[in-house]
Design a protein around this motif. Structure first.
Motif, mmCIF file in Angstrom:
data_model
loop_
_atom_site.group_PDB
_atom_site.id
_atom_site.type_symbol
_atom_site.label_atom_id
_atom_site.label_comp_id
_atom_site.label_asym_id
_atom_site.label_seq_id
_atom_site.Cartn_x
_atom_site.Cartn_y
_atom_site.Cartn_z
ATOM 1 N N PHE A 223 0.822 -1.204 0.000
ATOM 2 C CA PHE A 223 0.000 0.000 0.000
ATOM 3 C C PHE A 223 0.861 1.261 0.000
ATOM 4 O O PHE A 223 0.473 2.282 -0.582
ATOM 5 C CB PHE A 223 -0.942 0.005 1.199
ATOM 6 N N THR A 224 2.014 1.215 0.657
ATOM 7 C CA THR A 224 2.909 2.382 0.678
ATOM 8 C C THR A 224 3.266 2.816 -0.734
ATOM 9 O O THR A 224 3.288 4.014 -1.048
ATOM 10 C CB THR A 224 4.183 2.068 1.482
ATOM 11 N N THR A 225 3.543 1.844 -1.607
ATOM 12 C CA THR A 225 3.888 2.156 -2.999
ATOM 13 C C THR A 225 2.738 2.888 -3.687
ATOM 14 O O THR A 225 2.933 3.887 -4.383
ATOM 15 C CB THR A 225 4.220 0.863 -3.768
ATOM 16 N N LYS A 226 1.517 2.401 -3.479
ATOM 17 C CA LYS A 226 0.344 3.037 -4.099
ATOM 18 C C LYS A 226 0.111 4.424 -3.514
ATOM 19 O O LYS A 226 -0.138 5.388 -4.261
ATOM 20 C CB LYS A 226 -0.889 2.158 -3.884
ATOM 21 N N LEU A 227 0.198 4.539 -2.190
ATOM 22 C CA LEU A 227 -0.038 5.828 -1.554
ATOM 23 C C LEU A 227 1.017 6.847 -1.982
ATOM 24 O O LEU A 227 0.703 8.024 -2.181
ATOM 25 C CB LEU A 227 -0.034 5.662 -0.033
ATOM 26 N N ALA A 228 2.262 6.407 -2.152
ATOM 27 C CA ALA A 228 3.336 7.318 -2.579
ATOM 28 C C ALA A 228 3.044 7.879 -3.969
ATOM 29 O O ALA A 228 3.283 9.071 -4.242
ATOM 30 C CB ALA A 228 4.674 6.595 -2.559
ATOM 31 N N ALA A 229 2.518 7.036 -4.866
ATOM 32 C CA ALA A 229 2.186 7.507 -6.216
ATOM 33 C C ALA A 229 1.065 8.541 -6.159
ATOM 34 O O ALA A 229 1.103 9.563 -6.860
ATOM 35 C CB ALA A 229 1.792 6.320 -7.097
#
Length: 400
Positions: A223-229
């Motif tokens: 989820f961190t990857t998605k939230l960062a985008a």
């Protein structure tokens, strides 16, 4: 209210020994333990193999130690649901309280039946005199209030919930971070600003996402990857959006690794502030994204699901914005075929909405969350997003 003591099964007289009928309990060291008379008892039904028990045990242990320091007259007794002795011993070794011996199967069965235990973790609180049930399951209270929940009575729960309502009604961003004991957050990431302090006052007037996460959690990493985008997209649009990492890491090394992957702000690594905020928002699992609006009030505690469903279009995460997105989905769905064939499933899939059998689901094509509109196999429960049905190679339209 969390649980109603009036619904609890009654326990006969004879004191706590009428409930714990074994000759002795065992301490984590393996020695006998007998010092429970005259205390409020929490029967802790749990097992090492269940992640929710693993997560709840340190929360309960923190409250237990604080009550011990206060001399509150509270004891916990583990009633293990572990399947073998080594697992029981490893699990019990992480706890500061006694347990029903692993081999005393009759006592464990009797307790489970008497208190109608059907799920774990479960914390049945008993009065010291007569063993009457004070609360049938205080695990929720310990999650929310820690040691403040003691003595777990209906009157105490009413006091705490009234206090919550007062705090939520007057919530501001500064007050939120005063709960954590911090007046500043820190820059994270791998750049020259990493570690620099940022005053909480600089966040006032922005939409702020409080991101509860940890490096040891695989869903958090994803989820961190998605939230960062999404964070990058919103910042690129000059939206007043900020994220603050609330670390739930077990050790500082994990916290530092987490920060290295995040382009936003972070609370310093210190278990107490993170636990205070997690308790305030009743965070039970990670990742969790709580969104606070420009006025300092909570917009939603369901930010993770909204990000998964709507990406950056969810901003500013208000009910009005989500209604607009849902209305747009309803309109767009009119253009989709009523059924189709999909390469991932042998049966024809039919279009469904939240009103006609759709609900929360995980898309079998992209493995992301969905809600409401879907292509669904009524017989098998196979579900995919509408977009995945249209975009997937091998998909073919059925009835228009």
């Amino acid at each position: 209210m969390a649980g109603d003591p009036g619904d609890a099964p009654e326990v006969g007289g004879g004191g706590i020994r009428s409930v714990l009928t074994t000759a002795s309990l065992v301490a984590p060291s393996g020695d006998e333990f007998r010092e429970i008379d005259g205390k409020i008892i929490g029967l802790y039904f749990a097992a090492n193999w269940y992640p929710k028990c693993e997560a709840f045990t340190p929360v309960l242990a923190a409250a237990y130690e604080q009550l011990k320091e206060r001399g509150a007259g509270f004891e916990v007794v583990l009633v293990s649901c572990d399947e073998d002795r080594p697992s029981f011993e490893r699990f019990h070794g992480t706890m500061p309280w006694p347990a029903v011996p692993f081999g005393d199967l009759s006592c464990k069965k009797r307790l489970s039946e008497r208190f109608q235990v059907e799920g774990i973790p479960r914390l049945v609180v008993l009065a010291p005199d007569g063993g009457a049930v004070v609360h049938p399951d205080a695990a929720d209270l310990v999650h929310r209030y820690g040691e403040r929940a003691f003595p777990f009575t209906a009157a105490r729960v009413a006091e705490l919930e009234a206090d919550d309502q007062r705090k939520y009604a007057s919530q501001t961003l500064e007050k939120l971070f005063s709960v954590s004991g911090k007046e500043y957050v820190m820059n994270s990431g791998n750049n020259e600003k990493a570690g620099l302090q940022v005053p909480v006052s600089s966040l006032v007037g922005k939409t702020v996402g409080l991101y509860f996460s940890a490096n040891h959690c695989a869903p958090c990493i994803k989820f961190t990857t998605k939230l960062a985008a999404i964070y990058s997209s919103l910042r690129g649009k000059a939206e007043d959006f900020e994220v603050v990492y609330v670390p739930m890491d077990r050790e500082e090394d994990g916290y530092l690794r987490s920060c290295g992957d995040m382009p936003w702000l972070a609370l310093p690594y210190d278990g107490a502030p993170s636990r205070a905020l997690a308790r305030y928002f009743d965070v039970r699992e990670i990742p969790t994204l709580v969104v606070v609006g420009p006025d300092g009030r909570t917009v939603t505690r369901d930010g993770r699901n909204l990000v998964n469903l709507y990406f950056d279009m969810a901003f500013p995460f208000t009910d009005a914005q989500i209604r607009l997105l849902q209305e747009a989905e309803d309109e767009a769905a009119k253009e989709y075929p009523r059924s189709l064939r999909h390469r991932g499933h042998r049966h024809e899939l039919s279009i469904v909405s939240e009103k006609s059998g759709g609900g929360p689901y995980i898309c079998c094509e992209c493995e992301e969350q969905g809600l409401g509109w879907a292509y669904q196999c009524i017989a098998c429960g196979y579900e995919i997003h509408l977009r995945c049905g249209q975009n997937a190679e091998g998909g073919s339209a059925g009835t228009a």
